[in-house]
Write a protein that holds these residues in place. Structure first.
Motif, PDB file in Angstrom:
ATOM      1  N   ARG A 191      80.122 111.617  -7.839  1.00 54.17           N
ATOM      2  CA  ARG A 191      81.265 111.006  -7.166  1.00 54.17           C
ATOM      3  C   ARG A 191      80.805 110.012  -6.115  1.00 54.17           C
ATOM      4  NH1 ARG A 191      85.360 116.169  -6.088  1.00 54.17           N
ATOM      5  NH2 ARG A 191      85.751 116.656  -8.301  1.00 54.17           N
ATOM      6  N   LEU A 192      79.746 110.382  -5.390  1.00 52.51           N
ATOM      7  CA  LEU A 192      79.217 109.477  -4.376  1.00 52.51           C
ATOM      8  C   LEU A 192      78.650 108.220  -5.016  1.00 52.51           C
ATOM      9  CD1 LEU A 192      78.515 108.862  -1.450  1.00 52.51           C
ATOM     10  CD2 LEU A 192      76.397 110.163  -1.740  1.00 52.51           C
ATOM     11  N   ARG A 193      77.954 108.389  -6.146  1.00 51.45           N
ATOM     12  CA  ARG A 193      77.402 107.223  -6.841  1.00 51.45           C
ATOM     13  C   ARG A 193      78.517 106.320  -7.344  1.00 51.45           C
ATOM     14  NH1 ARG A 193      73.467 110.946  -8.961  1.00 51.45           N
ATOM     15  NH2 ARG A 193      74.773 111.223 -10.833  1.00 51.45           N
ATOM     16  N   ASN A 194      79.597 106.921  -7.834  1.00 46.39           N
ATOM     17  CA  ASN A 194      80.734 106.112  -8.293  1.00 46.39           C
ATOM     18  C   ASN A 194      81.352 105.329  -7.139  1.00 46.39           C
ATOM     19  OD1 ASN A 194      80.453 107.042 -10.909  1.00 46.39           O
ATOM     20  ND2 ASN A 194      81.924 108.724 -10.648  1.00 46.39           N
ATOM     21  N   ILE A 251      94.951  93.211 -10.376  1.00 43.06           N
ATOM     22  CA  ILE A 251      95.280  94.584 -10.008  1.00 43.06           C
ATOM     23  C   ILE A 251      95.501  95.446 -11.249  1.00 43.06           C
ATOM     24  CG2 ILE A 251      97.730  94.062  -9.790  1.00 43.06           C
ATOM     25  CD1 ILE A 251      95.707  96.520  -7.627  1.00 43.06           C
ATOM     26  N   LYS A 252      96.075  94.861 -12.309  1.00 41.83           N
ATOM     27  CA  LYS A 252      96.322  95.624 -13.525  1.00 41.83           C
ATOM     28  C   LYS A 252      95.002  96.026 -14.187  1.00 41.83           C
ATOM     29  CE  LYS A 252     100.738  93.316 -14.358  1.00 41.83           C
ATOM     30  NZ  LYS A 252     101.546  92.487 -15.308  1.00 41.83           N
ATOM     31  N   ARG A 271      90.990 101.256 -14.986  1.00 41.02           N
ATOM     32  CA  ARG A 271      89.709 101.968 -14.995  1.00 41.02           C
ATOM     33  C   ARG A 271      89.955 103.451 -14.695  1.00 41.02           C
ATOM     34  NH1 ARG A 271      85.693  98.697 -11.152  1.00 41.02           N
ATOM     35  NH2 ARG A 271      84.243 100.173 -12.107  1.00 41.02           N
ATOM     36  N   PRO A 272      89.121 104.322 -15.285  1.00 39.82           N
ATOM     37  CA  PRO A 272      89.308 105.776 -15.085  1.00 39.82           C
ATOM     38  C   PRO A 272      88.837 106.237 -13.706  1.00 39.82           C
ATOM     39  CG  PRO A 272      87.367 105.383 -16.413  1.00 39.82           C
ATOM     40  CD  PRO A 272      88.004 104.025 -16.209  1.00 39.82           C
ATOM     41  N   TRP A 312      92.853 106.326  -4.859  1.00 38.63           N
ATOM     42  CA  TRP A 312      92.359 106.468  -3.487  1.00 38.63           C
ATOM     43  C   TRP A 312      90.894 106.075  -3.384  1.00 38.63           C
ATOM     44  CZ3 TRP A 312      88.301 109.552  -2.125  1.00 38.63           C
ATOM     45  CH2 TRP A 312      87.943 110.576  -3.009  1.00 38.63           C
ATOM     46  N   LYS A 313      90.132 106.288  -4.479  1.00 40.77           N
ATOM     47  CA  LYS A 313      88.728 105.872  -4.459  1.00 40.77           C
ATOM     48  C   LYS A 313      88.616 104.350  -4.475  1.00 40.77           C
ATOM     49  CE  LYS A 313      86.414 109.857  -6.549  1.00 40.77           C
ATOM     50  NZ  LYS A 313      85.536 110.308  -7.659  1.00 40.77           N
ATOM     51  N   ILE A 314      89.481 103.718  -5.247  1.00 43.77           N
ATOM     52  CA  ILE A 314      89.469 102.250  -5.285  1.00 43.77           C
ATOM     53  C   ILE A 314      89.778 101.682  -3.905  1.00 43.77           C
ATOM     54  CG2 ILE A 314      90.654 100.233  -6.232  1.00 43.77           C
ATOM     55  CD1 ILE A 314      91.081 101.815  -8.802  1.00 43.77           C
ATOM     56  N   LEU A 315      90.807 102.247  -3.275  1.00 38.74           N
ATOM     57  CA  LEU A 315      91.184 101.753  -1.953  1.00 38.74           C
ATOM     58  C   LEU A 315      90.117 102.076  -0.911  1.00 38.74           C
ATOM     59  CD1 LEU A 315      93.490 100.249  -0.571  1.00 38.74           C
ATOM     60  CD2 LEU A 315      94.422 102.460   0.115  1.00 38.74           C
ATOM     61  N   LEU A 316      89.507 103.254  -1.024  1.00 41.46           N
ATOM     62  CA  LEU A 316      88.451 103.618  -0.084  1.00 41.46           C
ATOM     63  C   LEU A 316      87.262 102.672  -0.204  1.00 41.46           C
ATOM     64  CD1 LEU A 316      87.301 105.512   2.047  1.00 41.46           C
ATOM     65  CD2 LEU A 316      86.509 107.023   0.201  1.00 41.46           C
TER      66      LEU A 316
END
Length: 333
Positions: free
Chosen positions: A3-6, A145-146, A151-152, A156-160
Motif C-alpha cells: 500500500r505504501l509503495r502504491n 478525471i474519468k 484505475r483500481p 482517498w488514496k488518489i486525493l492523498l
C-alpha cells in the motif's frame, strides 16, 4: 508495505504531472525576478540613508531611523495599530543601540529573514495558490478525471497522493525562497551574519514595551524559526487552496476565490481588527513570524499557541471537506 509503495507511485506520478504543466517553474521564475528587485530596493534605501546621515557609523544611522519613525508616529492620519508597530520598532532599535549591537550587521541573513517576515501574509501564499488551486480542478477541465478514477485505486488514496505532492512543492517553494534570497542579497550586503547575536521576545504588555522576556540567540536560529513558522502559514494556505480545487472544477475560478479570500481577509484584519470574528479567521494569523520578531499582530490579545490552534483547525477542516467531497461526489457527471 505494498500500500505504501502504491501511494508513493501515485505521488511520483502527481509530481511529474505538476512538472509537465510548468506552473511550479512559473512560481520559481517569479521569485527569481522579484527577489533581485526587492534586494536592489533595499540596497538603494540604505544608500539614501547613508547619504542623508553622511557617515558609515551604524549608531548614527540607527538614531536617524529612530528620529524619523518618531516623527511618523506624530501623524494624525496614522492608524492606532500602525502606531503601535512603529512604537515597538523604536523601542527595539533603542534596545539595540543601548547594548551596542548593530541589527543590520548580518548582511544577507537579515534580508532573508525580513523577506519571510513580510512576505508570509500575502506574497508567498499567492505563489502557492498557483499550484494548489490547479492540482485537482485541472483534472476536470482537462477531462482526465474519468481516466484517473477508472484505475483500481481508492479515491482517498488518489486525493492523498495529490495532497502529498502539494506539500512537496509548497516546501520547495519556501526552501527556494530562502536560498534565492540569501544568494542574491549576498551580492549586495555580503554573506556574513550567521552567528551574530539577535534579540527575540520583545512584547507589548498593557500598551507598554516589555523586554523582560528577551533572549539572545544566534541569527541562524532566528532565521530557522522564521522560516519554520512561515512554512506552517504557507501550508495552511496551500491546504485551503487544495480544498477549493476540489470544490471548484475550474482552475481560474478556484484561483479567483482564493485571491478574494486572501486579499479580502488581509483588508478586513487591517480595517476591522476589533471585529469579534476577526481573531478566528486564518488570514489573521498567517504572520506567525511576528511572534519571534517582536512585531505585534493586528489582532489584540492573541498568543502563538492560539494562532497555531486556529490555523490547525482551519487545516483539518479543509482536509475533511476535501476528502469527504472527493470520495462522495459524483465527479464523473
Amino acid at each position: 508495505m505494498s500500500r505504501l509503495r502504491n501511494l508513493l507511485a501515485l505521488t511520483r506520478n502527481e509530481t511529474l504531472k505538476v512538472l509537465r504543466k510548468r506552473r511550479f517553474f512559473v512560481v520559481v521564475l517569479i521569485l527569481l525576478c522579484l527577489i533581485p528587485l526587492f534586494t536592489y530596493g533595499q540596497y538603494t534605501s540604505e544608500q539614501r540613508l547613508l547619504a542623508k546621515v553622511g557617515t558609515t557609523d551604524w549608531k548614527a544611522q540607527l538614531q536617524t531611523q529612530i528620529t524619523e519613525t518618531e516623527h511618523r508616529m506624530q501623524s494624525s492620519y496614522l492608524p492606532d495599530e500602525q502606531k503601535k508597530i512603529l512604537a515597538l520598532q523604536v523601542e527595539q532599535n533603542k534596545y539595540y543601540l543601548d547594548r551596542g549591537i548593530n541589527p543590520k550587521s548580518t548582511g544577507a541573513t537579515t534580508f532573508t529573514r525580513f523577506f519571510m517576515q513580510y512576505g508570509v501574509s500575502l506574497f508567498l501564499p499567492l505563489l502557492v495558490i498557483v499550484v494548489a488551486t490547479d492540482i485537482v480542478s485541472s483534472e476536470h477541465s482537462e477531462g482526465t478525471i474519468k481516466l484517473l478514477l477508472t484505475r483500481p485505486v481508492k479515491r482517498w488514496k488518489i486525493l492523498l497522493s495529490k495532497y502529498l505532492t502539494l506539500l512537496i512543492y509548497t516546501t520547495l517553494t519556501v526552501v527556494i525562497t530562502g536560498v534565492a534570497c540569501y544568494l542574491i542579497s549576498g551580492l549586495f550586503f555580503g554573506y556574513q551574519g550567521w552567528d551574530a547575536p539577535m534579540f527575540t521576545g520583545f512584547q507589548i504588555a498593557n500598551g507598554t514595551f516589555d523586554a523582560s522576556h528577551v533572549q539572545v540567540i544566534p541569527h541562524w536560529r532566528l532565521l530557522l524559526m522564521n522560516y519554520g513558522l512561515g512554512w506552517i502559514s504557507v501550508i495552511v494556505v496551500a491546504t485551503l487552496s487544495f480544498m477549493v480545487s476540489v470544490l471548484v472544477r475550474s482552475t481560474a475560478a478556484g484561483m479567483g476565490v482564493m485571491l478574494a479570500i486572501l486579499i479580502g481577509g488581509n483588508i478586513l484584519v487591517q480595517l476591522a481588527a476589533d471585529f469579534p470574528l476577526a481573531k478566528y479567521l486564518f488570514t489573521s494569523h498567517l504572520r506567525l513570524t511576528d511572534y519571534v520578531n517582536g512585531t505585534p499582530l493586528p489582532i489584540p490579545d492573541v498568543t502563538l499557541g492560539f494562532s497555531l490552534a486556529i490555523l490547525t483547525l482551519w487545516t483539518f477542516g479543509g482536509l475533511l471537506v476535501s476528502f469527504l467531497t472527493f470520495t462522495r461526489r459524483d465527479v464523473l457527471a
